[in-house]
Design a protein around this motif. Structure first.
Motif, PDB file in Angstrom:
ATOM      1  N   LEU A  71      -2.421   2.371   0.132  1.00 24.45           N
ATOM      2  CA  LEU A  71      -2.798   1.385   1.142  1.00 24.45           C
ATOM      3  C   LEU A  71      -2.157   1.711   2.491  1.00 24.45           C
ATOM      4  O   LEU A  71      -2.836   1.712   3.526  1.00 24.45           O
ATOM      5  CB  LEU A  71      -2.386  -0.017   0.677  1.00 24.45           C
ATOM      6  CG  LEU A  71      -2.807  -1.192   1.540  1.00 24.45           C
ATOM      7  CD1 LEU A  71      -4.317  -1.259   1.675  1.00 24.45           C
ATOM      8  CD2 LEU A  71      -2.281  -2.491   0.937  1.00 24.45           C
ATOM      9  N   LEU A  72      -0.878   2.007   2.489  1.00 23.88           N
ATOM     10  CA  LEU A  72      -0.174   2.316   3.728  1.00 23.88           C
ATOM     11  C   LEU A  72      -0.716   3.591   4.375  1.00 23.88           C
ATOM     12  O   LEU A  72      -1.012   3.611   5.578  1.00 23.88           O
ATOM     13  CB  LEU A  72       1.326   2.451   3.468  1.00 23.88           C
ATOM     14  CG  LEU A  72       2.183   2.827   4.676  1.00 23.88           C
ATOM     15  CD1 LEU A  72       2.116   1.727   5.736  1.00 23.88           C
ATOM     16  CD2 LEU A  72       3.614   3.069   4.246  1.00 23.88           C
ATOM     17  N   VAL A 119      -9.498   1.284  -0.514  1.00 27.00           N
ATOM     18  CA  VAL A 119      -8.157   0.995  -1.040  1.00 27.00           C
ATOM     19  C   VAL A 119      -7.815  -0.491  -0.847  1.00 27.00           C
ATOM     20  O   VAL A 119      -7.194  -1.102  -1.719  1.00 27.00           O
ATOM     21  CB  VAL A 119      -7.094   1.919  -0.404  1.00 27.00           C
ATOM     22  CG1 VAL A 119      -5.691   1.543  -0.871  1.00 27.00           C
ATOM     23  CG2 VAL A 119      -7.386   3.378  -0.766  1.00 27.00           C
ATOM     24  N   VAL A 120      -8.249  -1.078   0.248  1.00 28.83           N
ATOM     25  CA  VAL A 120      -8.044  -2.523   0.447  1.00 28.83           C
ATOM     26  C   VAL A 120      -8.759  -3.302  -0.654  1.00 28.83           C
ATOM     27  O   VAL A 120      -8.201  -4.252  -1.216  1.00 28.83           O
ATOM     28  CB  VAL A 120      -8.527  -2.975   1.843  1.00 28.83           C
ATOM     29  CG1 VAL A 120      -8.622  -4.493   1.936  1.00 28.83           C
ATOM     30  CG2 VAL A 120      -7.592  -2.446   2.923  1.00 28.83           C
ATOM     31  N   LEU A 121      -9.979  -2.902  -0.971  1.00 26.94           N
ATOM     32  CA  LEU A 121     -10.715  -3.563  -2.056  1.00 26.94           C
ATOM     33  C   LEU A 121      -9.934  -3.490  -3.366  1.00 26.94           C
ATOM     34  O   LEU A 121      -9.853  -4.474  -4.111  1.00 26.94           O
ATOM     35  CB  LEU A 121     -12.097  -2.931  -2.241  1.00 26.94           C
ATOM     36  CG  LEU A 121     -13.123  -3.204  -1.159  1.00 26.94           C
ATOM     37  CD1 LEU A 121     -14.372  -2.357  -1.384  1.00 26.94           C
ATOM     38  CD2 LEU A 121     -13.469  -4.677  -1.103  1.00 26.94           C
ATOM     39  N   LEU A 122      -9.342  -2.337  -3.628  1.00 30.54           N
ATOM     40  CA  LEU A 122      -8.549  -2.183  -4.848  1.00 30.54           C
ATOM     41  C   LEU A 122      -7.268  -3.010  -4.791  1.00 30.54           C
ATOM     42  O   LEU A 122      -6.896  -3.647  -5.778  1.00 30.54           O
ATOM     43  CB  LEU A 122      -8.185  -0.711  -5.056  1.00 30.54           C
ATOM     44  CG  LEU A 122      -9.348   0.168  -5.467  1.00 30.54           C
ATOM     45  CD1 LEU A 122      -8.957   1.624  -5.378  1.00 30.54           C
ATOM     46  CD2 LEU A 122      -9.791  -0.172  -6.860  1.00 30.54           C
ATOM     47  N   PHE A 182      -9.872   3.634   3.728  1.00 28.94           N
ATOM     48  CA  PHE A 182      -8.964   2.487   3.820  1.00 28.94           C
ATOM     49  C   PHE A 182      -9.615   1.231   3.246  1.00 28.94           C
ATOM     50  O   PHE A 182      -8.993   0.493   2.471  1.00 28.94           O
ATOM     51  CB  PHE A 182      -8.556   2.263   5.276  1.00 28.94           C
ATOM     52  CG  PHE A 182      -7.675   1.079   5.508  1.00 28.94           C
ATOM     53  CD1 PHE A 182      -6.492   0.899   4.797  1.00 28.94           C
ATOM     54  CD2 PHE A 182      -8.007   0.139   6.468  1.00 28.94           C
ATOM     55  CE1 PHE A 182      -5.664  -0.198   5.024  1.00 28.94           C
ATOM     56  CE2 PHE A 182      -7.186  -0.954   6.706  1.00 28.94           C
ATOM     57  CZ  PHE A 182      -6.014  -1.123   5.990  1.00 28.94           C
ATOM     58  N   LEU A 183     -10.859   1.001   3.576  1.00 23.27           N
ATOM     59  CA  LEU A 183     -11.582  -0.163   3.055  1.00 23.27           C
ATOM     60  C   LEU A 183     -11.636  -0.137   1.529  1.00 23.27           C
ATOM     61  O   LEU A 183     -11.423  -1.164   0.872  1.00 23.27           O
ATOM     62  CB  LEU A 183     -12.993  -0.213   3.641  1.00 23.27           C
ATOM     63  CG  LEU A 183     -13.875  -1.373   3.203  1.00 23.27           C
ATOM     64  CD1 LEU A 183     -13.268  -2.707   3.632  1.00 23.27           C
ATOM     65  CD2 LEU A 183     -15.262  -1.216   3.790  1.00 23.27           C
TER      66      LEU A 183
END
Length: 161
Positions: free
Chosen positions: A11-12, A143-146, A140-141
């Motif tokens: 995420l980072l 990973v945000v969903l995850l 990034f999107l």
């Protein structure tokens, strides 16, 4: 605990990558257009000297973090994490084979002069930048969903298996 740490790294790193490229697309690219060419070329060259190691490290961490997240995940989350890794890798490849060669040309222009077709070359650099920024943002999107559990079709728990 390991899954949370891997998720945090993914995420980072993807967030930093998307943010850095996004800032460049929104702010730096427009600033480049507002200054004389010699100023743009000099600043572009100086910026790339600093950006090179920082962005390569960020791209590498985004690929590695997303890939590790795919390894520790199952089902749809694994596919989303793998997709994020592929997109982060795509941003690296676009940079390496699209933007970097043009950066080398711009470095030469800063000490000599721009060729007659410089506007088309600069437009090609910007096209590559939009492509790598889009790839980084979508990574990034994913990973945000995850990280938020939205990519987990099992519903309530939001855990990654």
């Amino acid at each position: 605990m390991l899954v949370r740490a891997v998720k945090a790294v993914a995420l980072l790193s993807t967030g930093l990558l998307a943010g850095a490229f996004g800032y460049g697309a929104v702010n730096v690219a427009y600033a480049f257009r507002a200054v004389p060419l010699d100023v743009r070329f000099t600043f572009h060259t100086a910026l790339m000297q600093v950006n090179g190691p920082v962005m390569q490290t960020t791209m590498g961490l985004a690929v590695l973090g997303s890939l590790l997240l795919a390894v520790v995940s199952r089902g749809v989350p694994r596919l989303l994490a793998a997709g994020a890794a592929v997109l982060a890798l795509a941003s690296f490849l676009i940079t390496r084979f699209g933007n970097v060669p043009i950066n080398g040309q711009i470095k030469q222009w800063a000490v000599t002069s721009a060729p007659p077709d410089h506007a088309a070359i600069l437009q090609r650099w910007e096209t590559f930048h939009v492509l790598r920024t889009s790839a980084a943002f979508i990574a990034f999107l994913l990973v945000v969903l995850l990280a938020t559990g939205l990519g987990d079709r099992r519903g309530k728990s939001g855990t990654v298996r």
